[in-house]
Design an enzyme around this catalytic site. Sequence first.
Site, PDB file in Angstrom:
ATOM      1  N   LEU A  64       5.930  -3.824  -5.371  1.00  0.00           N
ATOM      2  CA  LEU A  64       5.879  -4.513  -6.428  1.00  0.00           C
ATOM      3  C   LEU A  64       5.768  -5.919  -6.622  1.00  0.00           C
ATOM      4  CD1 LEU A  64       8.758  -2.537  -8.579  1.00  0.00           C
ATOM      5  CD2 LEU A  64       6.442  -1.982  -8.162  1.00  0.00           C
ATOM      6  N   PRO A  65       5.080  -6.721  -7.548  1.00  0.00           N
ATOM      7  CA  PRO A  65       4.560  -7.985  -7.257  1.00  0.00           C
ATOM      8  C   PRO A  65       5.891  -8.889  -6.958  1.00  0.00           C
ATOM      9  CG  PRO A  65       3.636  -6.981  -9.267  1.00  0.00           C
ATOM     10  CD  PRO A  65       4.667  -6.190  -8.755  1.00  0.00           C
ATOM     11  N   THR A  98       7.360  -8.453  -1.798  1.00  0.00           N
ATOM     12  CA  THR A  98       7.738  -9.774  -1.208  1.00  0.00           C
ATOM     13  C   THR A  98       8.732 -10.439  -2.503  1.00  0.00           C
ATOM     14  OG1 THR A  98       5.816 -10.169   0.046  1.00  0.00           O
ATOM     15  CG2 THR A  98       7.188 -12.097  -0.630  1.00  0.00           C
ATOM     16  N   LYS A 173       9.489 -13.249   5.952  1.00  0.00           N
ATOM     17  CA  LYS A 173       8.214 -13.230   5.200  1.00  0.00           C
ATOM     18  C   LYS A 173       7.911 -14.602   4.690  1.00  0.00           C
ATOM     19  CE  LYS A 173       4.477 -11.396   2.987  1.00  0.00           C
ATOM     20  NZ  LYS A 173       3.342 -11.267   3.675  1.00  0.00           N
ATOM     21  N   LYS A 248       3.736 -17.575  -5.730  1.00  0.00           N
ATOM     22  CA  LYS A 248       5.000 -17.108  -5.824  1.00  0.00           C
ATOM     23  C   LYS A 248       5.957 -17.092  -4.289  1.00  0.00           C
ATOM     24  CE  LYS A 248       5.445 -12.912  -4.602  1.00  0.00           C
ATOM     25  NZ  LYS A 248       5.609 -11.797  -4.102  1.00  0.00           N
TER      26      LYS A 248
HETATM   27  P1  NAD Z   1      -0.668  -5.967  -7.117  1.00  0.00           P
HETATM   28  O1  NAD Z   1      -0.629  -6.788  -8.061  1.00  0.00           O
HETATM   29  O2  NAD Z   1      -2.060  -5.623  -6.998  1.00  0.00           O
HETATM   30  O3  NAD Z   1      -0.005  -4.448  -7.245  1.00  0.00           O
HETATM   31  C1  NAD Z   1       1.538  -4.213  -8.042  1.00  0.00           C
HETATM   32  C2  NAD Z   1       1.473  -3.067  -8.877  1.00  0.00           C
HETATM   33  O4  NAD Z   1       2.833  -3.034  -9.118  1.00  0.00           O
HETATM   34  C3  NAD Z   1       0.673  -3.371  -9.964  1.00  0.00           C
HETATM   35  O5  NAD Z   1      -0.286  -2.084 -10.029  1.00  0.00           O
HETATM   36  C4  NAD Z   1       1.647  -3.116 -10.897  1.00  0.00           C
HETATM   37  O6  NAD Z   1       1.118  -2.305 -12.077  1.00  0.00           O
HETATM   38  C5  NAD Z   1       2.931  -2.088 -10.366  1.00  0.00           C
HETATM   39  N1  NAD Z   1       3.915  -2.479 -11.093  1.00  0.00           N
HETATM   40  C6  NAD Z   1       4.556  -3.686 -11.508  1.00  0.00           C
HETATM   41  N2  NAD Z   1       5.710  -3.317 -11.880  1.00  0.00           N
HETATM   42  C7  NAD Z   1       5.966  -1.839 -11.848  1.00  0.00           C
HETATM   43  C8  NAD Z   1       7.037  -0.844 -12.350  1.00  0.00           C
HETATM   44  N3  NAD Z   1       8.196  -1.314 -12.745  1.00  0.00           N
HETATM   45  N4  NAD Z   1       6.978   0.356 -12.103  1.00  0.00           N
HETATM   46  C9  NAD Z   1       5.673   0.901 -11.360  1.00  0.00           C
HETATM   47  N5  NAD Z   1       4.767   0.025 -11.094  1.00  0.00           N
HETATM   48  C10 NAD Z   1       4.777  -1.296 -11.307  1.00  0.00           C
HETATM   49  O7  NAD Z   1       0.079  -6.529  -6.019  1.00  0.00           O
HETATM   50  P2  NAD Z   1      -0.143  -6.292  -4.391  1.00  0.00           P
HETATM   51  O8  NAD Z   1      -1.229  -7.255  -3.859  1.00  0.00           O
HETATM   52  O9  NAD Z   1      -0.119  -4.860  -4.139  1.00  0.00           O
HETATM   53  O10 NAD Z   1       1.259  -6.704  -3.832  1.00  0.00           O
HETATM   54  C11 NAD Z   1       2.363  -6.333  -3.691  1.00  0.00           C
HETATM   55  C12 NAD Z   1       3.444  -7.041  -3.067  1.00  0.00           C
HETATM   56  O11 NAD Z   1       3.230  -7.163  -1.747  1.00  0.00           O
HETATM   57  C13 NAD Z   1       3.536  -8.393  -3.353  1.00  0.00           C
HETATM   58  O12 NAD Z   1       5.096  -8.772  -3.403  1.00  0.00           O
HETATM   59  C14 NAD Z   1       2.777  -9.177  -2.505  1.00  0.00           C
HETATM   60  O13 NAD Z   1       3.435 -10.557  -2.455  1.00  0.00           O
HETATM   61  C15 NAD Z   1       2.997  -8.464  -1.341  1.00  0.00           C
HETATM   62  N6  NAD Z   1       1.956  -8.595  -0.281  1.00  0.00           N
HETATM   63  C16 NAD Z   1       0.690  -8.591  -0.751  1.00  0.00           C
HETATM   64  C17 NAD Z   1      -0.469  -8.652   0.287  1.00  0.00           C
HETATM   65  C18 NAD Z   1      -1.952  -8.431  -0.126  1.00  0.00           C
HETATM   66  O14 NAD Z   1      -2.716  -8.867   0.765  1.00  0.00           O
HETATM   67  N7  NAD Z   1      -2.291  -8.221  -1.414  1.00  0.00           N
HETATM   68  C19 NAD Z   1       0.108  -8.696   1.591  1.00  0.00           C
HETATM   69  C20 NAD Z   1       1.364  -8.895   1.909  1.00  0.00           C
HETATM   70  C21 NAD Z   1       2.102  -8.676   1.000  1.00  0.00           C
END
Ligand code: NAD
Length: 304
Positions: A64-65, A98, A173, A248
């Site tokens: 999740l975000p 994260t 991280k 964030k």
């Molecule tokens: P994103 O915004 O693409 O996806 C997050 C998903 O979570 C969304 O689809 C949202 O609808 C869903 N969501 C939110 N609350 C929810 C709930 N209560 N129940 C079900 N679904 C819910 O984000 P992302 O890019 O996939 O990143 C996710 C995490 O990974 C973050 O913490 C980010 O910092 C970390 N991260 C991202 C990357 C990257 O390259 N995108 C790399 C490493 C780490």
Amino acid sequence: MDIAFIGLGNMGGPMALNLHRAGHAVRACDLSPDARARAADAGLVLADSPASAVQGARLVISMLPASRHVEALYFGDGAAPGLLDHLPAGTLVVDSSTIAAATSRRLAEAGRQRGVAVLDAPVSGGTAGAAAGTLTFMVGGEADALEQARPVLLQMGSNVFHAGAAGAGQAAKICNNLLLGVLMIGTSEALALGVANGLDPTVLSEIMRRSSGGNWALEKYNPYPGVMDGVPASRAYSGGFGTDLMLKDLGLAQDNAVQVGAATPLGSLARSLYAAHSLAGHGHLDFSSIVSLLQRADGDDAPF
Ligand code: NAD
């Protein structure tokens, strides 16, 4: 294994798909209709709610975000009870979001009281690493819980590190992402300076990649448009790792630096630059779009 996967965004979608392809019975869940539609098109089995996704699951993975989403999922948000109330003792939880280390520690303690082992396991490697199954996992929590999770983590990644007790994965991280946030700005700054001097960004990227300025952005995630295929810069900065997510993470790093009394001057400046970029309306774009803050806006790349 029966696995519940919650959060099917840029990272969670491809991670869940890799587990499905590895033969696990994955029940996936997301709040967003778009994410649900993409997951269903890719062949994932969707559950209506997190509570129904975890029925019968031995392993629950969340992606999740931010902290508030993880807190709402596991502890409840007033509207719905938290997922911890639905998990039988013996369930293993891996949260790969994260988030603040303090939230991970609180979740681990609440799980421990119910006989549910919780690992914080944030990842690095970007959306390409998520799709290719080559992520790096930085894990905090009990070693025996990590050994249970390790075979499944290795179906989504190539490296699994035990950073220490609960919250230690998050601490590792934010150190990594502080460095990544700074090096992306430094790389962008150097490329913009070179282009302003009439250099070809592809040639300059290759020169620096093979010189002492070489780094991950130049190897795998070049921020300059037209230099590298398959990265966000080659698709108008869509997908990838959002500027607001980097913002964030740099905020988490600054909060943590205040708590432990660390000096992080470049992390602080980087956070301000990503904040300005976000305020200018670019928070949804990949973080490598920070290069646009440093490029000439009129497109006249070489003024002399
Ligand atoms: P994103 O915004 O693409 O996806 C997050 C998903 O979570 C969304 O689809 C949202 O609808 C869903 N969501 C939110 N609350 C929810 C709930 N209560 N129940 C079900 N679904 C819910 O984000 P992302 O890019 O996939 O990143 C996710 C995490 O990974 C973050 O913490 C980010 O910092 C970390 N991260 C991202 C990357 C990257 O390259 N995108 C790399 C490493 C780490």
